[in-house]
Write an enzyme that holds these catalytic residues in place. Structure first.
Site, short mmCIF file in Angstrom:
data_model
loop_
_atom_site.label_atom_id
_atom_site.label_comp_id
_atom_site.label_asym_id
_atom_site.label_seq_id
_atom_site.Cartn_x
_atom_site.Cartn_y
_atom_site.Cartn_z
N LYS A 290 -6.16 7.32 6.66
CA LYS A 290 -4.88 7.35 7.37
C LYS A 290 -3.93 8.46 6.92
CE LYS A 290 -5.63 3.97 10.18
NZ LYS A 290 -5.65 4.15 11.64
N GLU B 238 4.28 2.10 13.20
CA GLU B 238 3.78 0.73 13.30
C GLU B 238 2.62 0.61 12.31
OE1 GLU B 238 2.48 3.15 15.02
OE2 GLU B 238 0.35 2.71 14.75
N SER C 48 -14.07 4.50 5.90
CA SER C 48 -12.70 4.82 6.30
C SER C 48 -11.67 4.35 5.28
CB SER C 48 -12.38 4.18 7.66
OG SER C 48 -12.63 2.78 7.61
#
Ligand SMILES: Cc1ncc(COP(=O)(O)O)c(/C=N/[C@H](C(=O)O)[C@@H](O)C(C)C)c1O
Length: 393
Positions: free
Chosen positions: A83, A105, A376
């Protein structure tokens, strides 16, 4: 703006000026590297983020599956998930645009945490919207966001998950566009977000290509990644779309079952690519879980990060074109894969990532001899949930 029929800019009039301003900034700074923007992004994601991440051979999984399984270790990026690539890129872009405030968000809390870290790193005030249900099931990340100086606003409307958090953030942005940039957490939303988020994550694919050539002497036969909104998938797929010999698998959350309850508007899964239909959500036309009247259905997944009724428009397009294979695995398979990687390779994966790993166990397709799986994120945030869920079974 468009990926076949998908994409576009389905936003309230009030947001169009912000969208146009962002499109201009994306074209100048990201696509044309004006003022050396992308040079500064690459320098910061290297020194602050810790790139490049390793492409590591998983010896025990390789033995189990009789192929060479390599892990792209985005769990080693600062913050513990892919991220940060997108969050750092967008916060830096907001700074170049002269914005003074950051909002975002989050569902699993990884995007929120990455945005809070990037905002602290670049000295920008930051506010994160997070569904109450997700606040309760991803508490370690709530603490990290607050310790990084961000305000975390629990969202109590609806089911208190990601969908409501995105709507609340869009509502905030509609009244603060002058001073505020909305850091969207995945390859979703109105243009230019899907392309811009993909471009900030493209670094994953660029490194994987180089590492595959250096470490294995050729490109992978298959690349496997989990898909919630689709950012870690598009990030690692983007550089291989033109290489026909590289099969691409997007693994969605099959939840507890693929059958939907149209009456109650509940889908016990988040398999938008495999079972969804065309519709508009959060500013883009894409594939999503909706009932016969076009009402967005409640989705489900044991992992917050995949618990989303929509999916990125470009990923939906690539699936329709047959370039990406949309597959899914259920909660049980993901939990087994969570424990398997932890015990067999000494890496605790995020529950989201566990879906990609579960696909290697579940599929009866021959993925070839050189398979890359995108790890991830790491599973620190999921320890409690994974233990609880496993004890329940
Ligand atoms: C470790 C990890 N792996 C995969 C995902 C799925 O998001 P994509 O990569 O955008 O499909 C996620 C998604 N996390 C988001 C978040 O942390 O807020 C998610 O909940 C929303 C942005 C969609 C994740 O945390």
């Amino acid at each position: 703006r468009k990926f076949g029929d998908y994409g576009g800019q389905y936003v309230p009039e009030a947001l169009m000026p912000a969208i146009e301003e962002l499109t201009d900034a994306y074209e100048r700074y990201v696509l044309d590297n004006e003022d050396g923007f992308m040079d500064e992004f690459r320098e910061r994601i290297r020194d602050f983020g810790g790139r490049p991440t390793p492409l590591q051979r998983a010896d025990n999984l390789s033995e189990r599956y009789g192929s060479d399984v390599y892990l792209k270790r985005e769990d080693l990026l600062h913050g513990g998930a892919h991220k940060l690539n997108n969050a750092l890129g967008q916060v830096l872009l907001a700074k170049y645009m002269g914005k003074e405030r950051i909002i975002a968000e989050t569902g699993a809390g990884q995007h929120g945490t990455a945005t809070a870290m990037a905002a602290a790193h670049l000295d920008m005030p930051c506010e994160i919207y997070m569904g109450r249900r997700d606040v309760n099931r991803q508490r370690p990340n709530v603490f990290r966001m607050r310790i990084n100086g961000a305000a975390v606003n629990p969202v109590d409307i609806g089911r208190g998950t990601l969908k409501e958090a995105i709507s609340e953030t869009m509502r905030d942005w509609a009244t603060t566009v002058e001073t505020t940039h909305y850091v969207i957490g995945s390859v979703v939303g109105p243009a230019p977000f899907p392309a811009m988020v993909r471009d900030f994550h493209r670094v994953i694919a660029e490194e994987t290509r180089r590492q595959a050539e250096e470490q294995y002497g050729r490109l992978p036969d298959a690349v496997v990644a989990c898909a919630g909104g689709g950012s870690n998938t598009m990030g690692i797929f983007s550089d291989f779309v033109g290489d026909e010999g590289v099969s691409l698998y997007a693994v969605e959350a099959g939840g507890s079952s693929l059958s939907v309850d149209e009456e109650r508007g509940v889908a016990p899964n988040s398999a938008s690519l495999s079972t969804g239909s065309e519709g508009v959500l959060h500013g883009a036309r894409t594939k999503l879980l909706q009932d016969g009247d076009g009402q967005i259905m409640e989705s489900h997944s044991v992992s917050s990060g995949l618990d989303y009724a929509g999916v990125g428009p470009e990923l939906a397009y690539l699936v329709d074109e047959g370039r990406v294979n949309a597959v899914n695995v259920d909660d049980d398979a993901a939990l087994e894969a969570f424990h398997r990687l932890s015990q067999d390779e000494g890496i605790i994966p995020a529950l989201e990532t566990a879906h990609a790993l579960a696909f290697l166990e579940e599929t009866d397709e021959d993925l070839g001899e050189f398979v890359v799986v995108n790890v991830s994120g790491r599973g620190d945030k999921d320890l409690e949930a994974a233990i609880e869920e496993t004890e329940k079974r």
